[in-house]
Design a protein around this motif. Sequence first.
Motif, PDB file in Angstrom:
ATOM      1  N   THR A 130       1.061  -1.290  -0.097  1.00 44.79           N
ATOM      2  CA  THR A 130       0.058  -0.083   0.149  1.00 44.79           C
ATOM      3  C   THR A 130       0.995   1.012  -0.006  1.00 44.79           C
ATOM      4  O   THR A 130       2.116   1.241   0.113  1.00 44.79           O
ATOM      5  N   ALA A 131       0.396   2.481  -0.277  1.00 46.05           N
ATOM      6  CA  ALA A 131       0.918   3.578  -0.145  1.00 46.05           C
ATOM      7  C   ALA A 131       1.554   3.742   1.084  1.00 46.05           C
ATOM      8  O   ALA A 131       2.740   4.116   1.288  1.00 46.05           O
ATOM      9  N   GLU A 132       1.121   3.324   2.302  1.00 42.62           N
ATOM     10  CA  GLU A 132       1.574   3.530   3.642  1.00 42.62           C
ATOM     11  C   GLU A 132       2.781   2.489   3.863  1.00 42.62           C
ATOM     12  O   GLU A 132       3.777   2.684   4.505  1.00 42.62           O
ATOM     13  N   SER A 133       2.766   1.206   3.229  1.00 38.41           N
ATOM     14  CA  SER A 133       3.701   0.351   3.486  1.00 38.41           C
ATOM     15  C   SER A 133       4.957   0.741   2.856  1.00 38.41           C
ATOM     16  O   SER A 133       6.106   0.258   3.268  1.00 38.41           O
ATOM     17  N   ILE A 134       4.881   1.086   1.616  1.00 34.84           N
ATOM     18  CA  ILE A 134       6.086   1.569   0.869  1.00 34.84           C
ATOM     19  C   ILE A 134       6.658   2.915   1.172  1.00 34.84           C
ATOM     20  O   ILE A 134       7.783   3.391   0.653  1.00 34.84           O
ATOM     21  N   ARG A 135       5.972   3.834   1.876  1.00 39.44           N
ATOM     22  CA  ARG A 135       6.293   5.271   1.936  1.00 39.44           C
ATOM     23  C   ARG A 135       7.736   5.139   2.787  1.00 39.44           C
ATOM     24  O   ARG A 135       8.621   5.972   2.158  1.00 39.44           O
ATOM     25  N   PRO A 136       7.900   4.557   4.020  1.00 38.83           N
ATOM     26  CA  PRO A 136       9.238   4.542   4.495  1.00 38.83           C
ATOM     27  C   PRO A 136      10.358   4.239   3.404  1.00 38.83           C
ATOM     28  O   PRO A 136      11.437   4.685   3.905  1.00 38.83           O
ATOM     29  N   LEU A 137      10.176   3.142   2.711  1.00 39.34           N
ATOM     30  CA  LEU A 137      11.214   2.829   1.604  1.00 39.34           C
ATOM     31  C   LEU A 137      11.280   3.664   0.641  1.00 39.34           C
ATOM     32  O   LEU A 137      12.692   4.088   0.430  1.00 39.34           O
ATOM     33  N   VAL A 138      10.326   4.228  -0.025  1.00 40.35           N
ATOM     34  CA  VAL A 138      10.488   5.410  -0.855  1.00 40.35           C
ATOM     35  C   VAL A 138      11.328   6.504  -0.371  1.00 40.35           C
ATOM     36  O   VAL A 138      12.315   7.129  -0.865  1.00 40.35           O
ATOM     37  N   LEU A 139      10.752   7.266   0.780  1.00 39.36           N
ATOM     38  CA  LEU A 139      11.373   8.489   1.591  1.00 39.36           C
ATOM     39  C   LEU A 139      12.866   8.193   1.805  1.00 39.36           C
ATOM     40  O   LEU A 139      13.718   9.006   1.839  1.00 39.36           O
ATOM     41  N   HIS A 140      13.162   6.896   2.245  1.00 38.50           N
ATOM     42  CA  HIS A 140      14.550   6.547   2.608  1.00 38.50           C
ATOM     43  C   HIS A 140      15.610   6.596   1.285  1.00 38.50           C
ATOM     44  O   HIS A 140      16.687   7.255   1.307  1.00 38.50           O
ATOM     45  N   CYS A 141      14.942   6.135   0.276  1.00 37.40           N
ATOM     46  CA  CYS A 141      15.717   6.233  -1.209  1.00 37.40           C
ATOM     47  C   CYS A 141      15.925   7.701  -1.610  1.00 37.40           C
ATOM     48  O   CYS A 141      16.983   7.983  -1.967  1.00 37.40           O
ATOM     49  N   ILE A 142      14.857   8.491  -1.320  1.00 38.83           N
ATOM     50  CA  ILE A 142      15.029   9.931  -1.731  1.00 38.83           C
ATOM     51  C   ILE A 142      15.857  10.574  -0.870  1.00 38.83           C
ATOM     52  O   ILE A 142      16.398  11.440  -1.432  1.00 38.83           O
ATOM     53  N   ASP A 143      15.784  10.512   0.420  1.00 38.21           N
ATOM     54  CA  ASP A 143      16.558  10.907   1.434  1.00 38.21           C
ATOM     55  C   ASP A 143      17.916  10.832   1.122  1.00 38.21           C
ATOM     56  O   ASP A 143      18.882  11.729   1.280  1.00 38.21           O
TER      57      ASP A 143
END
Length: 292
Positions: free
Chosen positions: A231-244
């Motif tokens: 879900t958007a919530e489950s991948i959010r921390p993964l996506v944000l870590h990559c962008i960070d």
Amino acid sequence: MDIVDAHHHLWDLERNHYPWLKAKEIDRGWGDTSSLKQTYNAEHLLADADRADLNLLKSVHVQASFDPSDPVGETRWLEEVASTAGSKGIPNAIVGWADFSRDDLGDILIGHGRHPRFRGVRQVLNRHPDPMLNRAPRDFLSEDKWRENFSQLAAHGFSFDAQIYHHQAESLYQLAKANPDIPMVLDHAGMPAERDSVNLEGWKSAIAKLATLPHMMIKLSGFGMVDNHWTAESIRPLVLHCIDCFGPERAMFASNFPVDRLMASYAQIWSAFAEIAEPFSETERRDLFCGS
């Protein structure tokens, strides 16, 4: 919404040979894959984008395990696809296949380079300590000949798409560090297949280390392959870590269609990305969705 789909696949089962789509069904961890065994062309991708109310500006086709006896055949066919009425120039860029352990690699790269849309190579490198997750029986990154041949990409100005698990990050880091003149793209967010605390920390560390290389970029895609019920919530921390770690200017969203169609629609994928990217500035969102 304007998008550039930085990672998708096309195939024509009536015209071309794709051994993996003709082989006996195996458990890839993706659920029922029978729906993949039908032609998916530029018109299908454009239709998926239209249904999702997305303006598909450009796209990047990544090798789809075309007939390995004809490495340049996929590139040749894709150039025809992009020139066909109704394709709107899709795909605009091609990442093809080559085996860097082959003696005739130079000829293969020259063949790819004759086609104006060709940009780089992907040879899937996934290996894993758990044999159930191992999709490549050979450890190419440890082979001297493979690494030596890899350096030939620089002379042609080609990039490399790297698909690995986080356990392989150190080997990829060393390869990339030794070849600073070859742009490299980490596919599918580094394949975060395991979410226990040890593996998640290993994945986070791998992303952070690879991001220190200025010629390394990352594609935020393929989440359905490692989590069929994301879900958007489950991948959010993964996506944000990559962008960070990489910054919006070195990160790009992509669909991995039609493979990820097994888990979500085109609209669901891009809507989730839009939701996650909402706090970013307009410039940052444009970098993530459209590139530069």
